[in-house]
Design a protein around this motif. Structure first.
Motif, PDB file in Angstrom:
ATOM      1  N   LYS A   1       0.832  -1.208   0.000  1.00  0.00           N
ATOM      2  CA  LYS A   1       0.000   0.000   0.000  1.00  0.00           C
ATOM      3  C   LYS A   1       0.863   1.253   0.000  1.00  0.00           C
ATOM      4  O   LYS A   1       0.568   2.227  -0.697  1.00  0.00           O
TER       5      LYS A   1
ATOM      6  N   THR B   1       2.341   1.751  -3.447  1.00  0.00           N
ATOM      7  CA  THR B   1       1.313   2.209  -4.378  1.00  0.00           C
ATOM      8  C   THR B   1       0.998   3.681  -4.169  1.00  0.00           C
ATOM      9  O   THR B   1       0.862   4.447  -5.133  1.00  0.00           O
TER      10      THR B   1
ATOM     11  N   LEU C   1      -4.661  -2.972  -2.145  1.00  0.00           N
ATOM     12  CA  LEU C   1      -5.104  -2.066  -3.191  1.00  0.00           C
ATOM     13  C   LEU C   1      -6.599  -1.796  -3.157  1.00  0.00           C
ATOM     14  O   LEU C   1      -7.064  -0.808  -3.722  1.00  0.00           O
TER      15      LEU C   1
END
Length: 333
Positions: free
Chosen positions: A51, A54, A261
């Motif tokens: 996470k 990302t 995600l």
């Protein structure tokens, strides 16, 4: 892409993420294979790390427009992160509380799905609507309408029916691979933590001008620290014996990716979906989880009482969004 099409794309994404995460997590926790099963605490840490990476990429993307003016580079990205996170320690420390709660919640979801079938979990977990509403009233000073209070009563009745003992209780105990009581307690605590952390996070977002991606990086960093503490406190011996990534396979990494995600995807598309579409997404997810749990996983024996409770929960979800006042924060749900 037109706004109407975006709404239905949002609906599809919400249904896919919610359903696939629950089903793959349940399947991965009950699948019998050779060697040790993967550690839930390790999976939570992996999800937090993914996470963070990302969100860093998303922060980079948000600043790509600078490329055409002043030139944007990795050094510029580092300056942005340093300015927004390190140079604002008090703002960053505010995220420690919800991050710790989210880490606890993510671990509890593994416990819940190790002991409950996907259908029962999906319906019971909708109690987070109740806890979020109550924390919104107490922490944000929101006022709920008549329809919303009525929906919360219907929601509690529906969940109570889903958990009501039936003649098939013994058969259910044989189908599932754990304690239904432990699973129920895990879901209830997760609902409370989800409600408090979601409202707390929403309050912080409204008080500052930082982007949601920077805030999620801050959450992820604290989550990574808390997650590693959990790994070595509760699973330290197993990690030393078999390693951090023991039992990992393609299915495990799928669960990690969906958990990492999923919330970010929902945060990105939720602005296109109104309350009615959110209700549709929740309803379709419950229906799909029930069907797949019964026909594919074969760990769920439906009863008329369960269906009545599920219908009440679905109806309460629609009714709660009828007035559109307060919105449930899904950025980490």
């Amino acid at each position: 892409m037109s706004s109407t099409r975006l709404k239905y794309v949002s609906l599809g994404v919400l249904v896919f993420q919610t359903t696939s995460l629950v089903l793959t997590m349940r399947y991965s926790r009950t699948l019998q294979g050779e060697g040790p099963r993967y550690l839930a605490s390790s999976a939570v840490v992996s999800a937090e790390l993914l996470k963070i990476l990302t969100c860093v990429l998303l922060v980079y993307k948000d600043h790509m427009a600078v490329v055409f003016s002043a030139g944007f580079s990795i050094r510029a990205l580092n300056n942005v992160l340093t300015q927004e996170i390190i140079n604002k320690p008090m703002d960053t420390l505010k995220l420690a509380i919800p991050s710790g709660i989210y880490t606890l919640q993510n671990n509890l979801l593994y416990v819940a799905l190790s002991n409950l079938d996907a259908a029962t979990y999906q319906v019971t977990y909708q109690l987070k609507i109740l806890t979020t509403a109550l924390f919104s009233v107490s922490m944000l000073g929101r006022r709920l309408g008549v329809y919303q209070w009525l929906s919360l009563l219907i929601l509690m009745a529906g969940v109570a029916l889903v958990q009501w003992p039936s003649d098939s209780s013994q058969a259910h105990e044989q189908l599932t691979t754990g304690s239904q009581f432990v699973g129920l307690m895990a879901v209830l605590v997760a609902c409370c933590s989800s409600g408090f952390a979601g409202v707390y996070f929403e309050k912080i977002l409204k008080e500052t001008k930082q982007s949601v991606w920077v805030r999620n990086i801050q959450l992820g960093v604290f989550g990574l620290v808390f997650g590693l503490m959990g790994v070595f406190v509760y699973d330290g011996n197993r990690v030393r014996e078999y390693g951090m990534f023991q039992g990992y396979n393609h299915l495990t990494w799928t669960v990690v990716a969906l958990q990492a995600l999923g919330g970010l995807v929902i945060a990105a598309v939720i602005k296109y979906a109104d309350n009615i579409l959110k209700g549709f997404a929740t309803s379709l997810s419950i229906i799909l989880s029930t069907l797949i749990s019964y026909f594919w996983l074969q760990d769920f024996e439906p009863t008329s009482v369960f269906f009545l409770g599920a219908v009440l929960v679905i109806a309460a979800t629609f009714l709660y969004g009828y007035e559109g006042k307060p919105s449930v924060n899904l950025s980490r749900a």
